[in-house]
Motif scaffolding. Sequence first.
Motif, PDB file in Angstrom:
ATOM      1  N   PRO A  59       0.789  -1.236   0.000  1.00  0.00           N
ATOM      2  CA  PRO A  59       0.000   0.000   0.000  1.00  0.00           C
ATOM      3  C   PRO A  59       0.824   1.291   0.000  1.00  0.00           C
ATOM      4  CG  PRO A  59      -0.923  -1.543   1.575  1.00  0.00           C
ATOM      5  CD  PRO A  59       0.386  -2.125   1.105  1.00  0.00           C
ATOM      6  N   GLU A  60       2.092   1.221   0.410  1.00  0.00           N
ATOM      7  CA  GLU A  60       2.959   2.407   0.394  1.00  0.00           C
ATOM      8  C   GLU A  60       3.586   2.622  -0.988  1.00  0.00           C
ATOM      9  OE1 GLU A  60       4.205   4.670   2.900  1.00  0.00           O
ATOM     10  OE2 GLU A  60       2.828   3.953   4.435  1.00  0.00           O
ATOM     11  N   GLY A  61       3.516   1.597  -1.853  1.00  0.00           N
ATOM     12  CA  GLY A  61       4.096   1.694  -3.189  1.00  0.00           C
ATOM     13  C   GLY A  61       5.384   0.921  -3.375  1.00  0.00           C
ATOM     14  N   ASN A  62       5.875   0.253  -2.331  1.00  0.00           N
ATOM     15  CA  ASN A  62       7.109  -0.525  -2.424  1.00  0.00           C
ATOM     16  C   ASN A  62       6.899  -1.765  -3.286  1.00  0.00           C
ATOM     17  OD1 ASN A  62       8.685   1.067  -0.435  1.00  0.00           O
ATOM     18  ND2 ASN A  62       7.072   0.354   0.941  1.00  0.00           N
ATOM     19  N   LEU A  63       7.947  -2.168  -4.006  1.00  0.00           N
ATOM     20  CA  LEU A  63       7.881  -3.343  -4.868  1.00  0.00           C
ATOM     21  C   LEU A  63       8.489  -4.550  -4.165  1.00  0.00           C
ATOM     22  CD1 LEU A  63       8.982  -1.735  -8.237  1.00  0.00           C
ATOM     23  CD2 LEU A  63       6.670  -2.358  -7.512  1.00  0.00           C
TER      24      LEU A  63
END
Length: 134
Positions: free
Chosen positions: A116-120
């Motif tokens: 949800p934070e955008g980390n892959l």
Amino acid sequence: MGLMTDTMVWPTLQANDARALIRFLIDAFGFQENVVHGDGDQVDHAQLDWPLGGGIMLGSGKPGSVWSLKPGTFGAYVVTDDVDKLHERAAAAGAEILKPPFDTDYGSRDFTARDPEGNLWSFGTYRGESARVG
């Protein structure tokens, strides 16, 4: 306190909502909470262990500090023994699946997701090559 580890490299990340990200990483991917320090919404330091060894450290974003990482810019490859089962767990917990399970040309089975934070996050069976001596 969690298990002792001899891991010498700790990937780190910062989050806009570290407590929510910790819950997500535990629920969706199966990380195990070792320790979380901080008050209220602030997380000064957290360690999440990976069941097969190693783990990550994370905390609340610290704009302007010497150790400041932009939330959502982290990426990691994490070894797992059961890619398909973990993929199902991650999808059920709301992870954005960018690439469902697939077989690579080097013998790994992988999938890729975004938290949800955008980390892959890439999960797979590839354990790396043995160290070369000499």
